[in-house]
Design a protein around this motif. Sequence first.
Motif, PDB file in Angstrom:
ATOM      1  N   ALA A  43      -4.306 -18.705  19.296  1.00  0.00           N
ATOM      2  CA  ALA A  43      -3.287 -17.920  18.610  1.00  0.00           C
ATOM      3  C   ALA A  43      -3.665 -17.858  17.140  1.00  0.00           C
ATOM      4  O   ALA A  43      -4.323 -18.758  16.623  1.00  0.00           O
ATOM      5  N   PHE A  44      -3.276 -16.778  16.513  1.00  0.00           N
ATOM      6  CA  PHE A  44      -3.476 -16.674  15.070  1.00  0.00           C
ATOM      7  C   PHE A  44      -2.481 -15.653  14.552  1.00  0.00           C
ATOM      8  O   PHE A  44      -1.813 -14.996  15.332  1.00  0.00           O
ATOM      9  N   TYR A  45      -2.359 -15.589  13.235  1.00  0.00           N
ATOM     10  CA  TYR A  45      -1.577 -14.463  12.745  1.00  0.00           C
ATOM     11  C   TYR A  45      -2.366 -13.688  11.702  1.00  0.00           C
ATOM     12  O   TYR A  45      -3.173 -14.251  10.971  1.00  0.00           O
ATOM     13  N   ILE A  46      -2.139 -12.404  11.712  1.00  0.00           N
ATOM     14  CA  ILE A  46      -2.786 -11.492  10.781  1.00  0.00           C
ATOM     15  C   ILE A  46      -1.807 -11.305   9.631  1.00  0.00           C
ATOM     16  O   ILE A  46      -0.732 -10.728   9.801  1.00  0.00           O
ATOM     17  N   GLY A  47      -2.189 -11.818   8.473  1.00  0.00           N
ATOM     18  CA  GLY A  47      -1.279 -11.805   7.342  1.00  0.00           C
ATOM     19  C   GLY A  47      -1.064 -10.423   6.769  1.00  0.00           C
ATOM     20  O   GLY A  47      -2.040  -9.706   6.484  1.00  0.00           O
ATOM     21  N   GLY A  48       0.183 -10.044   6.595  1.00  0.00           N
ATOM     22  CA  GLY A  48       0.514  -8.794   5.940  1.00  0.00           C
ATOM     23  C   GLY A  48       0.969  -9.015   4.502  1.00  0.00           C
ATOM     24  O   GLY A  48       0.510  -8.331   3.585  1.00  0.00           O
ATOM     25  N   THR A  49       1.820  -9.983   4.301  1.00  0.00           N
ATOM     26  CA  THR A  49       2.444 -10.213   2.996  1.00  0.00           C
ATOM     27  C   THR A  49       1.420 -10.268   1.859  1.00  0.00           C
ATOM     28  O   THR A  49       1.633  -9.700   0.796  1.00  0.00           O
ATOM     29  N   ALA A  99       0.851  -1.183   0.000  1.00  0.00           N
ATOM     30  CA  ALA A  99       0.000   0.000   0.000  1.00  0.00           C
ATOM     31  C   ALA A  99       0.895   1.245   0.000  1.00  0.00           C
ATOM     32  O   ALA A  99       1.875   1.295   0.742  1.00  0.00           O
ATOM     33  N   PRO A 100       0.533   2.251  -0.795  1.00  0.00           N
ATOM     34  CA  PRO A 100       1.359   3.457  -0.893  1.00  0.00           C
ATOM     35  C   PRO A 100       1.585   4.124   0.470  1.00  0.00           C
ATOM     36  O   PRO A 100       2.652   4.703   0.709  1.00  0.00           O
ATOM     37  N   GLU A 101       0.628   4.015   1.373  1.00  0.00           N
ATOM     38  CA  GLU A 101       0.780   4.612   2.702  1.00  0.00           C
ATOM     39  C   GLU A 101       2.026   4.062   3.405  1.00  0.00           C
ATOM     40  O   GLU A 101       2.699   4.778   4.145  1.00  0.00           O
ATOM     41  N   ILE A 102       2.281   2.791   3.187  1.00  0.00           N
ATOM     42  CA  ILE A 102       3.432   2.162   3.847  1.00  0.00           C
ATOM     43  C   ILE A 102       4.729   2.705   3.266  1.00  0.00           C
ATOM     44  O   ILE A 102       5.652   3.080   3.994  1.00  0.00           O
ATOM     45  N   LEU A 103       4.784   2.784   1.957  1.00  0.00           N
ATOM     46  CA  LEU A 103       5.996   3.307   1.324  1.00  0.00           C
ATOM     47  C   LEU A 103       6.280   4.730   1.787  1.00  0.00           C
ATOM     48  O   LEU A 103       7.423   5.101   2.070  1.00  0.00           O
ATOM     49  N   ARG A 104       5.205   5.517   1.871  1.00  0.00           N
ATOM     50  CA  ARG A 104       5.374   6.905   2.290  1.00  0.00           C
ATOM     51  C   ARG A 104       5.941   6.966   3.709  1.00  0.00           C
ATOM     52  O   ARG A 104       6.855   7.725   4.001  1.00  0.00           O
ATOM     53  N   ARG A 105       5.426   6.125   4.559  1.00  0.00           N
ATOM     54  CA  ARG A 105       5.902   6.107   5.950  1.00  0.00           C
ATOM     55  C   ARG A 105       7.363   5.658   6.022  1.00  0.00           C
ATOM     56  O   ARG A 105       8.146   6.196   6.815  1.00  0.00           O
ATOM     57  N   SER A 142       3.213   1.145  18.907  1.00  0.00           N
ATOM     58  CA  SER A 142       1.984   1.758  18.401  1.00  0.00           C
ATOM     59  C   SER A 142       1.198   0.768  17.553  1.00  0.00           C
ATOM     60  O   SER A 142      -0.031   0.646  17.673  1.00  0.00           O
ATOM     61  N   ALA A 143       1.906   0.040  16.709  1.00  0.00           N
ATOM     62  CA  ALA A 143       1.234  -0.958  15.865  1.00  0.00           C
ATOM     63  C   ALA A 143       0.546  -2.012  16.729  1.00  0.00           C
ATOM     64  O   ALA A 143      -0.590  -2.419  16.458  1.00  0.00           O
ATOM     65  N   ILE A 144       1.230  -2.422  17.766  1.00  0.00           N
ATOM     66  CA  ILE A 144       0.651  -3.428  18.661  1.00  0.00           C
ATOM     67  C   ILE A 144      -0.617  -2.888  19.323  1.00  0.00           C
ATOM     68  O   ILE A 144      -1.638  -3.586  19.404  1.00  0.00           O
ATOM     69  N   ALA A 145      -0.559  -1.634  19.739  1.00  0.00           N
ATOM     70  CA  ALA A 145      -1.742  -1.036  20.369  1.00  0.00           C
ATOM     71  C   ALA A 145      -2.915  -1.006  19.390  1.00  0.00           C
ATOM     72  O   ALA A 145      -4.063  -1.312  19.754  1.00  0.00           O
ATOM     73  N   LYS A 146      -2.615  -0.680  18.141  1.00  0.00           N
ATOM     74  CA  LYS A 146      -3.700  -0.624  17.152  1.00  0.00           C
ATOM     75  C   LYS A 146      -4.258  -2.018  16.855  1.00  0.00           C
ATOM     76  O   LYS A 146      -5.457  -2.177  16.631  1.00  0.00           O
ATOM     77  N   PHE A 160       2.682  -2.498   9.944  1.00  0.00           N
ATOM     78  CA  PHE A 160       1.422  -2.814  10.621  1.00  0.00           C
ATOM     79  C   PHE A 160       0.781  -1.570  11.235  1.00  0.00           C
ATOM     80  O   PHE A 160      -0.443  -1.482  11.345  1.00  0.00           O
ATOM     81  N   ASP A 161       1.606  -0.604  11.613  1.00  0.00           N
ATOM     82  CA  ASP A 161       1.023   0.633  12.120  1.00  0.00           C
ATOM     83  C   ASP A 161       0.204   1.317  11.014  1.00  0.00           C
ATOM     84  O   ASP A 161      -0.901   1.797  11.259  1.00  0.00           O
ATOM     85  N   GLU A 162       0.739   1.315   9.818  1.00  0.00           N
ATOM     86  CA  GLU A 162      -0.023   1.897   8.711  1.00  0.00           C
ATOM     87  C   GLU A 162      -1.257   1.057   8.377  1.00  0.00           C
ATOM     88  O   GLU A 162      -2.333   1.587   8.169  1.00  0.00           O
ATOM     89  N   LEU A 163      -1.091  -0.245   8.327  1.00  0.00           N
ATOM     90  CA  LEU A 163      -2.229  -1.110   7.968  1.00  0.00           C
ATOM     91  C   LEU A 163      -3.388  -0.940   8.937  1.00  0.00           C
ATOM     92  O   LEU A 163      -4.551  -1.058   8.555  1.00  0.00           O
TER      93      LEU A 163
END
Lengths: 341, 341, 341, 341
Positions: free
Chosen positions: A199-205, A13-19, A39-43, A247-250
Amino acid sequence: MLQFQCDYLQGCAPEILRRLENTNSQCFVGYGEDPVSASAIAKIRSFVGSDDADVWFVTGGTQANQLVIDAMLQPYEGVVSTTAGHVNVHESGAIEFTGHKVMTLPAHDGKMCAGELKKMMQTFYADGTYEHQVFPGMVYISHPTEYGTLYTKDELTALSQVCREYHLPLYVDGARLGYGLASRHTDVTVRDLYQLVDAFYIGGTKCGSLFGEAIVFTKNNTPRRFFTRRKQHGALLAKGWLLGIQFDELFTDGLYMKLAANAIDQAEYMKKEIAAKGYDFLLDSPTNQQFVILDNEKMHQLEKDVIFSVWEPVDETHTAVRFATSWATTKDQVDQLLALL
Amino acid sequence: MLQFQCDYLQGCAPEILRRLENTNSQCFVGYGEDPVSASAIAKIRSFVGSDDADVWFVTGGTQANQLVIDAMLQPYEGVVSTTAGHVNVHESGAIEFTGHKVMTLPAHDGKMCAGELKKMMQTFYADGTYEHQVFPGMVYISHPTEYGTLYTKDELTALSQVCREYHLPLYVDGARLGYGLASRHTDVTVRDLYQLVDAFYIGGTKCGSLFGEAIVFTKNNTPRRFFTRRKQHGALLAKGWLLGIQFDELFTDGLYMKLAANAIDQAEYMKKEIAAKGYDFLLDSPTNQQFVILDNEKMHQLEKDVIFSVWEPVDETHTAVRFATSWATTKDQVDQLLALL
Amino acid sequence: MLQFQCDYLQGCAPEILRRLENTNSQCFVGYGEDPVSASAIAKIRSFVGSDDADVWFVTGGTQANQLVIDAMLQPYEGVVSTTAGHVNVHESGAIEFTGHKVMTLPAHDGKMCAGELKKMMQTFYADGTYEHQVFPGMVYISHPTEYGTLYTKDELTALSQVCREYHLPLYVDGARLGYGLASRHTDVTVRDLYQLVDAFYIGGTKCGSLFGEAIVFTKNNTPRRFFTRRKQHGALLAKGWLLGIQFDELFTDGLYMKLAANAIDQAEYMKKEIAAKGYDFLLDSPTNQQFVILDNEKMHQLEKDVIFSVWEPVDETHTAVRFATSWATTKDQVDQLLALL
Amino acid sequence: MLQFQCDYLQGCAPEILRRLENTNSQCFVGYGEDPVSASAIAKIRSFVGSDDADVWFVTGGTQANQLVIDAMLQPYEGVVSTTAGHVNVHESGAIEFTGHKVMTLPAHDGKMCAGELKKMMQTFYADGTYEHQVFPGMVYISHPTEYGTLYTKDELTALSQVCREYHLPLYVDGARLGYGLASRHTDVTVRDLYQLVDAFYIGGTKCGSLFGEAIVFTKNNTPRRFFTRRKQHGALLAKGWLLGIQFDELFTDGLYMKLAANAIDQAEYMKKEIAAKGYDFLLDSPTNQQFVILDNEKMHQLEKDVIFSVWEPVDETHTAVRFATSWATTKDQVDQLLALL
C-alpha cells in the motif's frame, strides 16, 4: 519575504481551480461515489500500471497514515518505522491513538535498512517471550524520506523481500511521491513501487492539489469495510468529488509529473548554485528538500528575508536548515534566495 | 528440576493462606469496600509513612501499569520510559492499547538518567513543531529495574527534580519493590520513595502474595473516578477483600520485608559463591536477580537440571543468564545450583 | 447481619483452599502454561463434551467480556446486547473503551428475542446508509440473565440460527452458568450450549472459586494471538496456575454442579416459602436470584437485619428487591430471612 | 435528473471560488496560523457576539463531532444523545472508536427533552452502583435536528439549565446551523445559542462552503492542547488557510445567512405547494429538510425523475421521503419537483 520553509505554501495547479469552477454548480452524489472520482481512479490505475489498484481518497497525510496503518494492522500488532519516520515523530501520536505501537529502527539518511529489519524480525521470533511483546505487523517507510532521500530499487526490493518473508505488509508514505518519481537520481518508477509494496499513498497536498492524498492498495488487499473505517476515523469527505476532481486533473496529461518536475528543476538548480558558493550539505538529497549547513550568524541574518526550516544543529556554530521547493517555485524565487546566500 | 527462572514460581507466604482459610466462610462486601482492605490500606500508609497515601489494589503488574499510566496521562501525552522498561518491552503494547505512546530514553544498567530526561524535555520544548508531537506526560521507571539494579537516593532525587520542573508525574513500577528496599546496597527507603515520586506500586505477586499489587498515589493526586477507571479497564476484582487480606498479612509484623530479606540473603550468597567460582556478571545487581555470564556449552549443560532465563548473548560463545531468587528460595536450592555451576 | 445482596460474598469451596495449600510450595511455570491448568482444561473439555473446546482463564467477568468481545469483533463492528445486558449497564463502558459500540435490543425478563434480532439485522442491511453505521458484529447474552431468567433450548436455538444466518458469533456471559445449568426448570445442558454458541465463559467467581472465569471458544474460532491479546488487556495472571487449580477442583467429581445445586436448593426453598407468605415476585426466576416485591415500609424495616439489593421501584409504595443465594448459602440463613419477612 | 436527496450536492458559493483564485499563488503558513484564518475567526466572533469565542476549523461534521466529544469528555464519561442523533446512528461508531459510550434518550421529532435528561441524571446518581456505570459527561444535540426541527429558546434554555445543574457541557451539532438560524419559525439567535451552550459548530459543508466546519468553544473552555488533539485525530488540515478563506467569505457581508435564507425560501415554497396538493408531512419542519408522505406507487414513479432520501416506512403502503433544499437550490428546480408530484 521569501518562503522556502515547506512545499505546501500555496493553493493548487490552475487546472484544478478551473475544473472546480466549471463543475461548481453541477450536482454530485456524495462520499466519493461520483463519476469524477471514478475517472480519477481509472487514471491512477493507468499511472501505476495496474487495473487491480484499489484507490481511496482522503484529505491529508496524517489521516492517510493513521487510517491505513490502523486498518492493516491486527490489534496486537505494531508498525515498524525508522526513528525519523513521520508517524514516529510528527503526528502527535496518531498511530498510538488507534492502539498501535510504533516500533523503531535506525534511520540512515532517513532510510530503513532491510538487513536491520530482518535482524529485528529474527530477534523477535527468537525471543522466547515474544508472545508478551507487540508483534511487528507492517512496515512504514516514506519515499522520499523526511530527509528528501530516496530508496534505490535494490534497497526497496530488499525491504520488500524481508517483508514478504515475514508477512509484513510494506506501506509507503508518498506525501512527496511526485518529487521522488521526478528525481534525476532515482531508478524507482511508480510501477516498480506498485509491484514492491502493499500500500502507498500518492501525495496531493504537497504536489499540486489544494489538499488530498490517494491511498492505493496493490494486491487486492484492501482492509475489510474500508469505506466504513474511513468514516469511523472521521476521514470521509462528504463532497468526495472534490478529491476526485483534483486527482482527475493531476492525472490528466501528465500534470502530476510536470508539477513535480518543476520542483526538481528548481531544487537541482538551487543545489548546484549553493554548492558552488561553497556551502556544505547535511546529506545529498536528490529531491525537492535541500539541507544546507549554515553558520549560525549567516542563518540569523538570512532569517530576516527568508522563511526556512531550522532542521538540526550540526555543531556549536553551525546549523542545518531546509529549503524546500515545490510545484509552484519559480526560478526567480530561487535566484533571490541565492543572492542572499 | 531446579527452578531459578523468575520470582513468581510459588504460591504465597503461609500467613496469607492461613488467613484465607480463617476468613473463607465470612461474608464481605465486594469491590474492595470491606474492612480488611481498609485495614491493609492503613498498614500500607504506616509503611510508607503518610496518612495521605491513597492505596488501590489490582491483580497484576501490567494491569497496574496500564491503569495508572492511562489514568495519569492526558490523551495527548505519552509516558517516558527507558528502552528496557517493562512497559516498553514486555506488556504486549498495553500502554499503546490505551492510546498513549511510550517514549524512550537509553537504559543505563536498566536505569534512566536524569540529565538525559532533562535534555529530552529541553529539546522537546525548543522544537518549534512540538505541538505536532506527543507531549511527554509522565515518567515511568522501575525500582528495582528489569536488570535488578537500584536508583540511589541521589539519582532518584535528580529524576524527581527534573520531573517537577517539567510537571511530569514520576511513577515507579515496584513489581519487586520489596527486594529493592531489602537490598544491602541501597540508600532509598520506602519513605524516600514516597516523598520523591507521584505514584508507585508495591508488588505483591513477586514478593510473597498469591497475586496483587498495591498502587499508591502520594500527593492527593489520584486520578478522578479512579474506581470507575479500574472497572472500565477490567481491573476491578469482585472479591476485593482477597487483595485486602493478602496485603493486610504482608504488612503485619513486617512480613513483607522479612520475605524480601530472604530473597536478598539467598541472592547475595549465590552472587558471592558464583563470583568465587570465577564467573563474570553482566552487571552488578544488588537485588534478587543475578545476571551471570556462561559459556554456551556450560549453559546448555546446565539447562538439563536448572530452569533459568536466557537473557542476552554477550559474544559468539557466551550468554548472560538470569538466576532469580525469591521470598521462597531456600539455601539448599542455591547450594544445588552452585554445585552444578 | 444477614447477607443476601449477591452471590460473591464468600471465599471459595474448601476443596480449592485445600489444593492451594497442598501446592503452595510447589514450583510452576507462569502464565497458565502449567500442568494443572492443562488438567483443568481437559476436565472442562469433558464437561462441555468436546475435545475441541479452547479454554482460557481470566480473573473476572468484566475482564472476560471485554477481552472476548474486543477480540471477536472487527474494529468497525459493535456487539448486540439487550438493554439490560451487563456489558451495557454495569461495566463502566469497558466495551466502548476498546472502541466498540454496544447496540441494544429490548430485554424481555432479561432475555433477547430472536425475532427482534432478525428484524434488527434485516433493517440494518435494508438501509441504504448502512456503510455509515456500526456493523452489528456479534451477539452478547447472559445465561442466566441479569434477572435470573434462562433461555429455553428453543429460544437459544432460535437465537443461534439468526446468528448463523447473519454470521454473528453468539457469546454467552456465564457468570452464573452453574446456577443456570443446575436449575430445575431448564432444558439447556452445557453440551447444548456448547453446540449452539460460539463462545461463552463458565463463571467461577460467583459459583465457588475465589475468582476466575473459564472462557470457552467452541468452534476452533479462537481469535488470533489470544494469549497476547489477554496480556495487552492487562488480563494475563502471572501465576496462572492459581486459576488452573481452582477450575481443576471445580471440575473434579462434579464439584461445580454440586455447589450450584446448593444455591438452587436454597433459592427454590426461599421462593416457595416467600410465595407462601403472600409476597409477589417481579418475575419468575428459576435460578439463584429471586426478585421479591416488598412494600417500602417493610423493605426499610428489613434493611436493619438483612443486606439485599434494591432492584427497582415497582410503584409509589413498592419496590422489587433481590435476594441471591449462592454455593455457600445455608438453610439456616434462609430460615432467618424467612422469619424476618 | 432532479436532485433533492441532500444539501451537499454542489460546490460552493461563487465568492469562495473567486477568493480561492485570487489567493492561489499567495504563500501562507500552514495549520491555520495564517492571517486569513485569523480574519475569519474575528468575523465569527462578531457573528456570535463574543470576543471570547474560541474558533477552530476542521473539514467535516463527523470529524468535528468526534474531536469535540472526545476532547471534552473525561475517559470514563459518555455523551448523551437522542436515539436519532447523528453520532448515535450515522457516524460508523466514530464516538465509540475514541472510547466513549453514546448514551441515549428518546427523540421527540428529533429533539431531546430537558425533563427526560434531568430524570436520567437523577436516576443515575440515585443508583447505588453508579460507579460501575458510564458517567454521563456531556450532552449532544443537533440544531436543526436530523428531522429538520428546531429547539425553541425555551427548550434550549431548559436543556442548558439541566446541563449546568449537572455540570454537563452542552454541545450542538450545527451541520445545518445556518438553516436553523434563517428559519421563519425560530426564536433562537446565534447569540442565544452562544450564551446557552458550551460548544457548537457552524456548518460549512452543507451551508455554502466546499467543505469545513467552524467549531466554537464559548466559555474559555477549550480542551487543553486542542491543536494537538486535532492533529492526533488526523483532523488538522495542512493548508489551513483554505478553511480560513471559506469562512472568511461566508462571514463577509452576511453571506452565510443569505445562502441559508435561499434554502429556507425554497423549502417554505415547496412545503406550501406540496401541502396544497394534499400531501401529508411526517412532521412539521421549519427548515430546509421536508419530510413528505408518499404512497409507495407514487414514490417509485417519482424515483424515475428525482433523487431523494427514502426516510422511513409510515405504513404498509406509504413512505416518508425527504426533500432537502440548499443554498444552491433554485425556484425552477422546486417547480420541476412540484410538477412531478
